[in-house]
Write a protein that holds these residues in place. Structure first.
Motif, PDB file in Angstrom:
ATOM      1  N   SER A   1     -72.018 -18.139  -0.742  1.00 11.56           N
ATOM      2  CA  SER A   1     -73.486 -18.061  -0.632  1.00 11.56           C
ATOM      3  C   SER A   1     -74.128 -17.976  -2.013  1.00 11.56           C
ATOM      4  O   SER A   1     -75.261 -18.404  -2.214  1.00 11.56           O
ATOM      5  N   THR A   2     -73.379 -17.445  -2.981  1.00 13.06           N
ATOM      6  CA  THR A   2     -73.904 -17.380  -4.351  1.00 13.06           C
ATOM      7  C   THR A   2     -74.094 -18.782  -4.926  1.00 13.06           C
ATOM      8  O   THR A   2     -75.129 -19.091  -5.528  1.00 13.06           O
ATOM      9  N   ALA A   3     -73.104 -19.619  -4.728  1.00 16.64           N
ATOM     10  CA  ALA A   3     -73.224 -21.001  -5.229  1.00 16.64           C
ATOM     11  C   ALA A   3     -74.383 -21.714  -4.545  1.00 16.64           C
ATOM     12  O   ALA A   3     -75.172 -22.421  -5.191  1.00 16.64           O
ATOM     13  N   VAL A   4     -74.502 -21.497  -3.242  1.00 16.54           N
ATOM     14  CA  VAL A   4     -75.582 -22.148  -2.500  1.00 16.54           C
ATOM     15  C   VAL A   4     -76.947 -21.607  -2.960  1.00 16.54           C
ATOM     16  O   VAL A   4     -77.891 -22.370  -3.181  1.00 16.54           O
TER      17      VAL A   4
ATOM     18  N   LYS B   1     -77.348  -9.253 -14.234  1.00 13.48           N
ATOM     19  CA  LYS B   1     -78.817  -9.240 -14.220  1.00 13.48           C
ATOM     20  C   LYS B   1     -79.376  -9.323 -15.639  1.00 13.48           C
ATOM     21  O   LYS B   1     -80.233 -10.165 -15.947  1.00 13.48           O
ATOM     22  N   GLY B   2     -78.921  -8.443 -16.512  1.00  8.97           N
ATOM     23  CA  GLY B   2     -79.531  -8.338 -17.839  1.00  8.97           C
ATOM     24  C   GLY B   2     -79.189  -9.513 -18.741  1.00  8.97           C
ATOM     25  O   GLY B   2     -80.070 -10.114 -19.369  1.00  8.97           O
ATOM     26  N   TRP B   3     -77.943  -9.853 -18.795  1.00  9.13           N
ATOM     27  CA  TRP B   3     -77.493 -10.887 -19.736  1.00  9.13           C
ATOM     28  C   TRP B   3     -77.917 -12.281 -19.287  1.00  9.13           C
ATOM     29  O   TRP B   3     -78.464 -13.056 -20.090  1.00  9.13           O
TER      30      TRP B   3
ATOM     31  N   LEU C   1     -78.276  -8.842  -8.610  1.00  3.56           N
ATOM     32  CA  LEU C   1     -77.335  -9.959  -8.762  1.00  3.56           C
ATOM     33  C   LEU C   1     -78.041 -11.284  -8.517  1.00  3.56           C
ATOM     34  O   LEU C   1     -77.809 -12.265  -9.223  1.00  3.56           O
ATOM     35  N   SER C   2     -78.930 -11.292  -7.528  1.00  4.84           N
ATOM     36  CA  SER C   2     -79.646 -12.534  -7.214  1.00  4.84           C
ATOM     37  C   SER C   2     -80.551 -12.955  -8.366  1.00  4.84           C
ATOM     38  O   SER C   2     -80.685 -14.146  -8.648  1.00  4.84           O
TER      39      SER C   2
ATOM     40  N   MET D   1     -84.352 -14.743  -0.835  1.00  5.62           N
ATOM     41  CA  MET D   1     -83.693 -13.694  -1.618  1.00  5.62           C
ATOM     42  C   MET D   1     -84.196 -12.310  -1.209  1.00  5.62           C
ATOM     43  O   MET D   1     -83.412 -11.367  -1.041  1.00  5.62           O
ATOM     44  N   LEU D   2     -85.497 -12.202  -0.997  1.00  2.00           N
ATOM     45  CA  LEU D   2     -86.045 -10.901  -0.607  1.00  2.00           C
ATOM     46  C   LEU D   2     -85.715 -10.586   0.843  1.00  2.00           C
ATOM     47  O   LEU D   2     -85.493  -9.426   1.200  1.00  2.00           O
TER      48      LEU D   2
END
Lengths: 596, 596
Positions: free
Chosen positions: B109-112, B396-398, B298-299, B128-129
């Motif tokens: 699902s991350t790739a999608v 998230k940060g990088w 993460l999103s 996402m929300l």
């Protein structure tokens, strides 16, 4: 919220203590430029910048320009502000007194220009481009051209533009196609130019377009380009305005930033042909263009300093006003202003320290310009000129690239409010984004630095600068205190890194220029950061000396600490950048196009 | 011009060869997730992303949303696109099959999701929300709440929001003031929330607001905040929609970017009080909120990857199409596409290599999430969870900070055209700028990393990761070829730098947390860069092995060279960043506020 006050104390520090106005002041042509006079000039300029120009920055961004039937109406207040600017005599600060200029040092006009750009970057572009036109005509124009145009341009009642770019000719001006056909005492110009900043507007009586075009028999490429003066209104023998010339704005761009500055598409000679007057000789246009361009490059570097300062002031104000969270380590305390939070402080220090370094390098370059103009000893004069040539792409490339990062940090300090346009922080970020592009992209600056400024003279001037830096490092080694020791450590490492990287460039340019070109931008960034470190190191030495004399501890302590922050958070990038320069060319060039 | 095609081959490389789908596939709950199935999912998702969502990206930016009497009309095409998205079943890819989800690994699902964000970042925010709302209800809601809301949210016919921020409560949620008064089986919520992404729109039948508020007797601060479900329309016993709840959008923000995503000011209970249902127990809202927030972090990191990829594709296309200048070293040659110029190539390599590193770290983190969910061995399960916790602020940060730089480089590749809005490059730069701010600023991520993820457990998980990295470095030392040797050198130095910096953090956090906090962001950046280097080093090893087997040389050579570029142009920053971490805290904190 969105105010701007010129950082006069910081400007004075650079002008007097780093760029050494008192030396410039000893040259006969600059004998009027005393510290006292300069202070009163800065105070007066600040009034116009903070009270008139700064309040129009946000409204100008929202409103932009309107184009109707070839006529541009600028945003509300701009025309009146420009009139006030001209009537107060600001336009000719650095110009030749023979044509009504005030003949003040570039060091002074640079500080004043920083104010215009910071207060209102869109506005500041108009006199900046006029200045380019003045330089081109003053250096290369005939006496007749000078007589007609210089006084009005210096006064500012007429403004100037640089008409270089065409759709197919951007970074590569050899592709220019605009035509210039001889026609008696003038030429008839035809063609289309794009991205013409302040190419059309309602703030001045006339607009003088410095325009690149080709004569019928001109050779191909860069050696067949000539430079012409193409006025919006023809000028009669008595100096009054005559007919409308055949050069018109046909559209304006919808841009990311600098909305109040019209970016025009200009069409020349769509009807009868636009009347243009040759500047200097035919086919030497590109050479003359560089006279405008070099000035403009320093000015755009200064825009980087200015927009970063503007963003810093806004972020600082917000950080002092915005209450959020409690102070770290204080149990059950009150909610505090966010400037109390360590990371907000880091962001502010990062902005502040880089701005101070950039300002110092930009002003010191201006001081070298003054020496190059005023010095009678040829050796000294040429040495100063060589430094201006070397530092120009650095000021342009480094200060503008840094301005994107700094204005981005300015947004970040505001948190969510930074993303809301009404806050104003986002505008600075948008405005800054053009600075690494126009008047030669960072890639073009880096190529100029590595090829023309370093390799061509086998690094001679770079070595002079490196030796000068090493002298400062030696002084630092002997200075008292932890701060100087910390700065010494990082500065020494960074000089070593720049020296090694320069040697690598010199060793590799001749046989395979593609490799140094592939790492030219990291090299420029390295050179910029270390040059900034040099000025910050000098500032630290001066501050330490003043503190030992008990002078203004509030101010000089801040200078010392800011120089240390710069050493520990910016200069420390030097060795990594040198690593990229010396190792990173092969991997940059290795992929085939289809592998991207 | 402004198209997007999902980089499926690169995604597959990360999914299969770096994040090791085949291992995830061995867990019973993920037994359907074969490489073949995943390929067909990626292909289908790409169709929707490239053909439906991507074409709406620029038009959505121009058009934005309109608010009239509390009702938002989204930009043309968004509603239809969302319907298609829901009807194709994309919303529930990773969700619980008990409520209609497809239960596929987060790795998939991350790739999608990367495709949705890249195709249309404004659009991608809505699901996402919703995902955050699903996680909160699934983990902490009662069976009754799950029964009413989960299936609809997973299906996507209802969407979710996170209603956290109030004007005085941004990064510091302890300052939340919204009220929740018990009223029978529900509460009446009142108060104002700001910055509510997709807080109101016309794409779904109902909007479920996950809302933080305080009950009347709640303690002060973070321990008195509860989480409520506040639906836009009340839901009747039969699941059909009932009355309009008393929660309304009163205005939307004028933002720098993501114009097609409405950012709403929401007013709760202006009339009778908004009906809200408690999630879990009273006063544990902040804890529950982190369930939503961790997923969202993460999103948002993934959004950084996605928007950078979008900018890269656009810049690459322009670089291959735009003709300007001649190839260096080729006398009298034809004008060439700018991709031939060394600095353009450097910019493209810089974008490409960082994107590949970021994508790898984001997907590998998702694979650890899958292990943390599916693993039955408690030790392994906890180890995976600890890595997810550690890597979340880094992703998230990088990835978001890098996305600003990468989209800025995308603008730069376009030269002057990059500054013109119609080109589209500027939109990515504007859109990317929010990612370092929402769902916790970079400063908040860095503080989480240094405090909760490193210091609290005395660096245990960080040490596991460092040991894992050292193992890869050892393999590199034994690998053949110049490329692996070059990567080994930079990677080894960077592991050393991260180790030293981590030890410094651990040695200093307990006695004076302000100091590590002052350098937490450089530390996060260092950690991100080195973690990216770890994945790029693994990629290089895999590529080298495949090349030796004669597999797909076109692809694996590019992987190897890209990893080398990353080592020589990105990883080499590590030692300088470690220097800042270990030396730069004092100067960051030394100025008094009045000295700024």
């Amino acid at each position: 919220m969105m105010t701007y006050i010129a950082p006069i104390r910081d400007m004075q520090f650079v002008i007097n203590e780093l760029a050494d106005l008192s030396t410039i002041n000893t040259y006969p042509i600059y004998e009027d430029a005393t510290a006292e006079l300069v202070t009163s000039i800065l105070d007066e300029a600040n009034k116009l910048a903070s009270e008139v120009l700064a309040p129009l920055n946000y409204s100008g961004d929202i409103q932009g320009n309107t184009l109707k039937a070839g006529v541009i109406t600028t945003a509300t207040g701009f025309k009146e502000a420009y009139t006030q600017f001209v009537e107060s005599g600001w336009n000719g600060l650095h110009s030749n007194p023979d044509f009504g200029g005030q003949g003040l040092p570039a060091l002074v006009s640079t500080a004043v220009s920083e104010m215009w750009h910071a207060a209102n970057m869109s506005f500041g572009l108009c006199p900046m481009l006029t200045q380019g036109a003045i330089e081109a005509i003053a250096h290369h124009g005939s006496d007749a051209l000078k007589a007609v145009y210089l006084a009005k341009l210096i006064e500012g009642t007429w403004t100037g533009t640089m008409n270089l770019t065409e759709p197919q000719a951007g970074s590569d001006l050899s592709a220019v196609r605009a035509k210039a056909v001889p026609n008696g005492d003038h030429y008839l110009i035809s063609g289309q130019k794009i991205f013409i900043t302040w190419g059309e507007h309602d703030m001045a009586d006339n607009i003088i377009h410095l325009t690149l075009a080709r004569t019928p028999d001109a050779p191909e490429g860069v050696k067949g380009i000539s430079l012409f003066v193409v006025p919006k209104f023809l000028v009669k023998a008595d100096g009054s305005l005559g007919e409308r010339n055949d050069v018109y704005c046909t559209s304006i761009e919808h841009k990311l930033g600098i909305h109040a500055s019209p970016t025009a598409v200009m069409v020349f000679g769509d009807k009868a042909g636009a009347v243009g007057y040759l500047v200097g000789e035919e086919n030497r246009g590109l050479e003359y263009m560089f006279t405008m361009m070099n000035h403009a490059r320093l000015s755009v570097g200064l825009e980087g300093v200015a927009i970063a300062e503007r963003a810093y002031q806004q972020a600082l104000r917000y950080a002092k006003e915005r209450t959020q969270g409690r102070e770290m380590g204080v149990k059950g305390g009150e909610r505090v202003a966010i400037i109390k939070h360590p990371d907000v402080r880091r962001m502010l220090m990062s902005m502040k320290s880089q701005i101070e370094a950039m300002r110092a390098v930009a002003y010191v370059t201006a001081a070298y310009m003054d020496k190059a103009l005023a010095e009678s000893d040829t050796t000294k004069q040429q040495a100063a000129m060589a430094l201006v040539d070397l530092l120009t792409p650095i000021v342009k490339g480094w200060c503008t690239e840094a301005s994107i990062e700094i204005t981005s940090t300015g947004v970040q300090v505001h948190g969510g409010m930074g993303f809301i346009e009404e806050t104003g922080a986002a505008q600075h970020f948008r405005d800054a984004r053009i600075t690494t592009i126009y008047e030669g992209t960072t890639g073009i600056q880096a190529s100029d630095l590595v090829g023309r400024k370093i390799a061509r003279e086998n690094g001679a001037t770079a070595k002079v600068l490196l030796a000068e830096m090493s002298g400062v490092a030696t002084e630092l080694a002997n200075a008292v205190g932890d701060d100087c020791a910390a700065i010494h450590r990082a500065f020494t490492d960074s000089i070593h890194a720049l020296t090694e990287a320069t040697e690598w460039i010199l060793a590799n340019y001749a046989q395979n220029p593609k490799q140094p070109s592939a790492v030219a931008v990291p090299y420029l960034r390295l050179f910029g950061i270390v040059t900034g470190g040099w000025q910050m190191a000098k500032a630290a030495l001066i501050a330490q000396a003043q503190l030992q004399k008990g002078q203004d501890p509030h101010f000089y302590e801040a200078k010392l600490i800011t120089a240390r922050f710069y050493a520990e958070h910016v200069l420390m990038q030097a060795s990594g950048l040198a690593y990229s320069v010396m190792n990173g060319a092969v991997s940059t060039l290795a992929l085939q196009e289809e592998q991207f």
